[in-house]
Design an enzyme around this catalytic site. Structure first.
Site, PDB file in Angstrom:
ATOM      1  N   CYS A  90       0.858  -1.184   0.000  1.00  0.00           N
ATOM      2  CA  CYS A  90       0.000   0.000   0.000  1.00  0.00           C
ATOM      3  C   CYS A  90       0.895   1.234   0.000  1.00  0.00           C
ATOM      4  O   CYS A  90       1.887   1.275   0.731  1.00  0.00           O
ATOM      5  CB  CYS A  90      -0.901  -0.010   1.231  1.00  0.00           C
ATOM      6  SG  CYS A  90      -2.002   1.416   1.336  1.00  0.00           S
ATOM      7  N   HIS A 131      -9.167  -3.629  -2.383  1.00  0.00           N
ATOM      8  CA  HIS A 131      -8.218  -2.932  -1.510  1.00  0.00           C
ATOM      9  C   HIS A 131      -8.696  -1.504  -1.238  1.00  0.00           C
ATOM     10  O   HIS A 131      -8.686  -1.047  -0.093  1.00  0.00           O
ATOM     11  CB  HIS A 131      -6.834  -2.925  -2.174  1.00  0.00           C
ATOM     12  CG  HIS A 131      -5.770  -2.248  -1.378  1.00  0.00           C
ATOM     13  ND1 HIS A 131      -4.818  -2.947  -0.694  1.00  0.00           N
ATOM     14  CD2 HIS A 131      -5.500  -0.935  -1.170  1.00  0.00           C
ATOM     15  CE1 HIS A 131      -4.001  -2.090  -0.085  1.00  0.00           C
ATOM     16  NE2 HIS A 131      -4.406  -0.861  -0.367  1.00  0.00           N
ATOM     17  N   GLU A 132      -9.142  -0.815  -2.282  1.00  0.00           N
ATOM     18  CA  GLU A 132      -9.565   0.581  -2.120  1.00  0.00           C
ATOM     19  C   GLU A 132     -10.886   0.695  -1.354  1.00  0.00           C
ATOM     20  O   GLU A 132     -11.067   1.619  -0.565  1.00  0.00           O
ATOM     21  CB  GLU A 132      -9.636   1.283  -3.477  1.00  0.00           C
ATOM     22  CG  GLU A 132      -8.342   1.267  -4.267  1.00  0.00           C
ATOM     23  CD  GLU A 132      -7.075   1.572  -3.476  1.00  0.00           C
ATOM     24  OE1 GLU A 132      -7.129   2.343  -2.491  1.00  0.00           O
ATOM     25  OE2 GLU A 132      -6.019   1.032  -3.849  1.00  0.00           O
ATOM     26  N   HIS A 135     -10.114   0.580   2.177  1.00  0.00           N
ATOM     27  CA  HIS A 135      -9.694   1.903   2.662  1.00  0.00           C
ATOM     28  C   HIS A 135     -10.910   2.742   3.042  1.00  0.00           C
ATOM     29  O   HIS A 135     -10.915   3.402   4.089  1.00  0.00           O
ATOM     30  CB  HIS A 135      -8.893   2.650   1.593  1.00  0.00           C
ATOM     31  CG  HIS A 135      -7.417   2.470   1.674  1.00  0.00           C
ATOM     32  ND1 HIS A 135      -6.665   2.901   2.729  1.00  0.00           N
ATOM     33  CD2 HIS A 135      -6.555   1.897   0.810  1.00  0.00           C
ATOM     34  CE1 HIS A 135      -5.392   2.614   2.522  1.00  0.00           C
ATOM     35  NE2 HIS A 135      -5.295   1.986   1.353  1.00  0.00           N
TER      36      HIS A 135
END
Length: 141
Positions: A90, A131-132, A135
């Site tokens: 990341c 992954h985003e 977040h």
């Protein structure tokens, strides 16, 4: 405009609020995300707004199939198939960490013009989007 990458774990661990593509401030965040991703393209394939200091549910990602940068407002994974484990890095954190992902996902989101969309993604593009979205939820690998 290219923005500085946030590395504060407490900040990145906070969930993000819904975004409105018709709000000029949120639209500017999306534009800044695209610029920041483009500037970091050699070492980054996706970003969420909290990575540039904004707690909004906006993500950008490199669509490996199209070779373009995609933008999603308020993305929600509605379907996921083909669980696997992988290691990810990341831009906001050092090193790589093991994390579970899915080979295929379906996502509901709004476009930059505020249009609702439902789309399926597979492979590495699906991994980037997961992954985003993590977040946006304040989940770090």
């Amino acid at each position: 405009m290219q923005r500085t990458i946030v590395t504060s774990v407490p900040f990145l661990s906070e969930p993000s609020a819904a975004a409105d593509p018709n709000d000029p401030g949120d639209a500017a965040i999306a534009a800044d995300l695209v610029d920041t991703l483009a500037a970091n393209r050699a070492r980054c394939v996706g970003m969420a707004a909290n990575m540039i200091g904004k707690h909004k549910r906006i993500i950008v990602f490199v669509d490996e199939d199209l070779g373009t940068i995609g933008v999603m407002f308020n993305p929600i994974i509605t379907q996921a198939d083909g669980a696997y484990d992988t290691a990810e890095g990341c831009l906001s954190l050092e090193g790589e960490r093991r994390t579970p992902r899915f080979e295929r996902i379906e996502v509901d989101y709004l476009t930059r013009k505020g249009r609702p969309r439902h789309a399926a993604f597979t492979g590495f593009t699906a991994q980037i989007i997961q992954h985003e979205i993590d977040h946006c939820d304040g989940v770090l690998i």
